[in-house]
Design a protein around this motif. Structure first.
Motif, short mmCIF file in Angstrom:
data_model
loop_
_atom_site.label_atom_id
_atom_site.label_comp_id
_atom_site.label_asym_id
_atom_site.label_seq_id
_atom_site.Cartn_x
_atom_site.Cartn_y
_atom_site.Cartn_z
N SER A 111 0.83 -1.21 0.00
CA SER A 111 0.00 0.00 0.00
C SER A 111 0.86 1.25 0.00
O SER A 111 1.76 1.38 0.82
CB SER A 111 -0.91 0.01 1.24
OG SER A 111 -1.63 1.21 1.31
N GLN A 112 0.59 2.15 -0.92
CA GLN A 112 1.30 3.43 -0.92
C GLN A 112 0.93 4.21 0.33
O GLN A 112 1.80 4.60 1.10
CB GLN A 112 0.90 4.22 -2.19
CG GLN A 112 1.64 5.53 -2.42
CD GLN A 112 1.22 6.68 -1.54
OE1 GLN A 112 2.07 7.32 -0.90
NE2 GLN A 112 -0.06 6.97 -1.46
N THR A 154 -5.39 2.39 3.18
CA THR A 154 -6.51 1.84 2.39
C THR A 154 -7.30 0.84 3.25
O THR A 154 -6.75 -0.17 3.70
CB THR A 154 -5.96 1.17 1.12
OG1 THR A 154 -5.19 2.15 0.44
CG2 THR A 154 -7.07 0.66 0.23
N GLU A 202 -8.07 5.85 -15.57
CA GLU A 202 -8.37 6.70 -14.41
C GLU A 202 -8.12 8.18 -14.66
O GLU A 202 -8.80 9.01 -14.09
CB GLU A 202 -7.68 6.22 -13.13
CG GLU A 202 -6.19 6.41 -13.06
CD GLU A 202 -5.59 5.92 -11.73
OE1 GLU A 202 -6.22 6.07 -10.68
OE2 GLU A 202 -4.47 5.40 -11.76
C1 AGP Z 1 -3.63 4.17 -8.59
O1 AGP Z 1 -3.34 4.99 -9.62
C2 AGP Z 1 -4.86 4.35 -7.87
N1 AGP Z 1 -5.32 5.63 -7.80
C3 AGP Z 1 -5.32 3.31 -6.88
O2 AGP Z 1 -5.58 2.17 -7.62
C4 AGP Z 1 -4.41 2.94 -5.68
O3 AGP Z 1 -3.26 2.30 -6.14
C5 AGP Z 1 -5.20 2.04 -4.71
O4 AGP Z 1 -6.31 2.74 -4.24
C6 AGP Z 1 -4.36 1.54 -3.56
O5 AGP Z 1 -3.90 2.58 -2.77
P1 AGP Z 1 -2.76 2.35 -1.70
O6 AGP Z 1 -1.54 1.92 -2.44
O7 AGP Z 1 -2.58 3.68 -1.04
O8 AGP Z 1 -3.23 1.29 -0.76
#
Ligand code: AGP
Length: 619
Positions: free
Chosen positions: A358-359, A363, A499
């Motif tokens: 997760s970035q 999430t 997107e």
């Molecule tokens: C990617 O371009 C998105 N906007 C989305 O899919 C994102 O990668 C996804 O919501 C997961 O987010 P996270 O990595 O923060 O968990």
């Protein structure tokens, strides 16, 4: 998703709140508002639309916004709303004021039992001005506050929380206690910024980094009371909770566009640097170091399976990791989208390692899936970008990507750095298990270290992609086709295009197209095909011929060594050669640039695509 800000201190409160809300715009929203206490009066200004419209409304109401002007505001809160309950409108915007006008509430999350609470309050005579779940919280707090003789807002909030089911980050103002803010958190982030004679609240540190780097990450089920010179945290029953103040490493420039037209472009141009920062420090003396994660041969050999859970772009990085771990380690790997995981009766126990990607680290779907995996006995290893985020704190082990703040909703540099970490994990596991000899292990390390320079050489040729996009941005539909690793790459490329450019797009395994989807290929259909794998190039040549014969316009993304091949394509973009297993890290960059330029030529709001949020904190 929704953004929250709060401030108590000597600066111009409205300036701080509105700048903070502008910084949080990237999270995605459809309306915005502020509430503040000035000269003992609770003010409320809110609007459907952008923060700039709210800014105008605040100025029109006669309030000063200039940063260098102080005012007599004792405390203020602000909010950007991403609609869940009730359409975007002035009435449904936050903050929500309680019926007697004493309490204002902003909220991120969903109150699941709001209908029940609303009918309870209606029976008590409460009237509602909006369709939102949040207004229920404002009225419920007022109800308990009144029951206690309009005393002790903290106690009223804690009492209301006992009735509320769901997820929340609340920030609350009460006119009777004008010098304090109350916050409560469950499953949605709240960061406290600690300053000198001033304190801040925000959904993430970007909104306060300009003023302080000392932050507290509020934990779930905690209630915060903040004045300008004090921070107190208790549990929901009022028992004190210890907390620690952390230092944020990066500076405020990291969250600025720095001369680029969009954050997305800036973030793609950062890929060489952040990939290097993620990978190079972990390679020492021909070995890979996964800090804090000491795995043994016995542990890895005792694993029955590995489970990868993530959403969106992070899920696509997970698909690449599945391929690599299975290839190198011969351990079965399931990579699944987090929102499906908990309902899939997963085969997970103490012989499973769960890798969570997760970035944001916030999430909710990913958090829930990780929690389920833990409950089933699995160890969890998180690959996360945001330091101190919930997933990073709740996982057994964490490996941070060094992408720095990613502001654009479309994830680019975070994906590349996730791949960096996942390649390191796959190679290290395989070496520990004795499935990768020293020579190969060192070869792949060198290949990874050479990636930044190759990414830079792709960026140097970005005009080629821009030119191709300038001719095709009116496409109604685009297909990405690839085989093996290139299929996973196609999935991510397709997501990126749809997107931000709103062009319908699908990713297909090259060989699968002829089983139905090829019916959609007609004169002028756009097809983008990454072809980077040596043993699949012949098959892909045929697949491209199949679509070209039916009139498709084809862009092939190929490594230098295939440049002499006569694919039936209209354009080729050449990426530098690398070991074929490294190719996805390089080939994604032209695909990200392609999505970017298609969106720019179409005139789309690249950094803030419609309906999307950067950090998705609802299920
Ligand atoms: C990617 O371009 C998105 N906007 C989305 O899919 C994102 O990668 C996804 O919501 C997961 O987010 P996270 O990595 O923060 O968990």
């Amino acid at each position: 998703m929704c953004g929250i800000v709060g401030y108590i201190g000597p600066r111009n409160t409205l300036g701080i709140l509105l700048n903070g809300l502008s910084t949080l715009e990237y999270r995605g929203y459809d309306s915005a508002g502020v509430s503040f206490i000035q000269d003992g009066k609770l003010e409320l200004i809110k609007k459907k639309g952008y923060v700039k419209e709210l800014r105008q409304a605040v100025a029109d109401a006669g309030f000063t916004l200039e940063d260098n002007k102080t005012n007599s505001i004792s405390a203020g809160i602000g909010h950007t709303r991403w609609a869940t309950h009730g359409a975007p409108s002035d009435e449904n915007s936050h903050p929500h004021m309680s019926m007697n006008g004493k309490i204002c509430v902003v909220h991120n999350g969903i109150i699941e039992n709001y209908a029940e609470l609303r009918s309870f309050l209606k029976k008590k005579g409460y009237k509602f001005a909006s369709e939102t779940d949040t207004e229920v919280a404002a009225q419920l707090i007022e109800y308990y506050y009144a029951q206690n003789g309009d005393k002790d807002i903290n106690a009223a909030v804690r009492r209301a929380l006992l009735d509320i089911e769901g997820t929340y980050a609340f920030c609350i103002l009460c006119v009777d206690e004008p010098d304090r803010l109350i916050c409560a958190k469950k499953d949605n982030p709240i960061v406290v910024g600690v300053g000198k004679d001033e304190n801040f609240i925000a959904s993430d540190v970007t909104a306060m980094i300009e003023y302080t780097k000392d932050v507290i990450f509020l934990e779930d089920d905690c209630v915060l009371t903040m004045t300008k010179d004090s921070v107190e945290i208790t549990d929901i029953h009022g028992e004190p909770v210890e907390f620690k103040v952390s230092k944020v490493e990066w500076d405020s420039n990291a969250a600025q566009k720095g001369g680029y037209a969009h954050f997305m472009l800036k973030e793609m141009f950062e890929e060489p640097k952040v990939f290097d920062a993620t990978v190079a420090p972990r390679i020492k003396d021909n070995d890979i170091m996964l800090e804090h994660f000491d795995v043994t041969k016995e542990y890895l050999e005792g694993l029955r399976n590995i489970n990868i859970i993530a959403c969106g772009t992070a899920y696509h990085a997970g698909c690449v990791a599945k391929y690599l771990i299975e290839k190198f380690c011969r351990i079965p790997v399931v990579c699944g989208v987090a929102s499906e995981f908990i309902y899939s009766d997963p085969i997970v126990d103490d012989k499973t390692l769960t890798i969570v990607i997760s970035q944001s680290g916030e999430t909710l779907d990913t958090r829930n899936a990780m929690k389920t995996a833990k409950e089933l006995g699995s160890k969890t290893l998180a690959v996360v970008n945001v330091i101190g985020s919930t997933i990073a704190r709740e996982a057994d082990y964490v490996l941070y990507t060094a992408a720095g703040p990613e502001i654009s909703v479309a994830s680019t540099k975070a994906y590349t750095t996730q791949l960096g970490c996942l390649y390191l994990i796959a190679l290290k596991f395989a070496h520990i298990m004795g499935k990768l000899d020293d020579e190969k292990y060192i070869h792949y390390q060198k290949e990874l270290l050479a990636i930044p320079e190759k990414l830079q050489s792709i960026l140097d040729k970005q005009k080629e992609i821009s030119k191709f996009a300038s001719r095709h941005f009116n496409a109604e539909s685009t297909f990405f086709i690839g085989r093996g690793l290139d299929y996973y790459l196609s999935m991510e490329s397709s997501l990126k295009l749809k997107e931000i450019s709103y062009i319908h797009s699908e990713a297909y395994a090259g060989g699968e197209l002829k089983h139905g989807t090829i019916a959609l290929i007609e004169e002028g259909t756009l097809v983008v095909s990454p072809i980077t794998q040596d043993d699949l190039v012949g098959k892909m040549e045929s697949n491209i011929k199949e679509v070209a014969t039916r009139g498709a316009t084809v862009l092939a993304i190929i490594p230098e060594r295939f440049s002499d091949k006569s694919f039936s394509c209209n354009a080729k973009f050449i990426i530098p050669d690398s070991d074929e297993l490294m190719a996805p890290i390089l080939a994604i960059l032209p695909c990200q640039l392609f999505a970017y330029y298609m969106a720019v030529y179409k005139g789309c709001d690249v950094d803030k695509p419609r309906n999307l949020a950067k950090s998705v904190t609802v299920e």
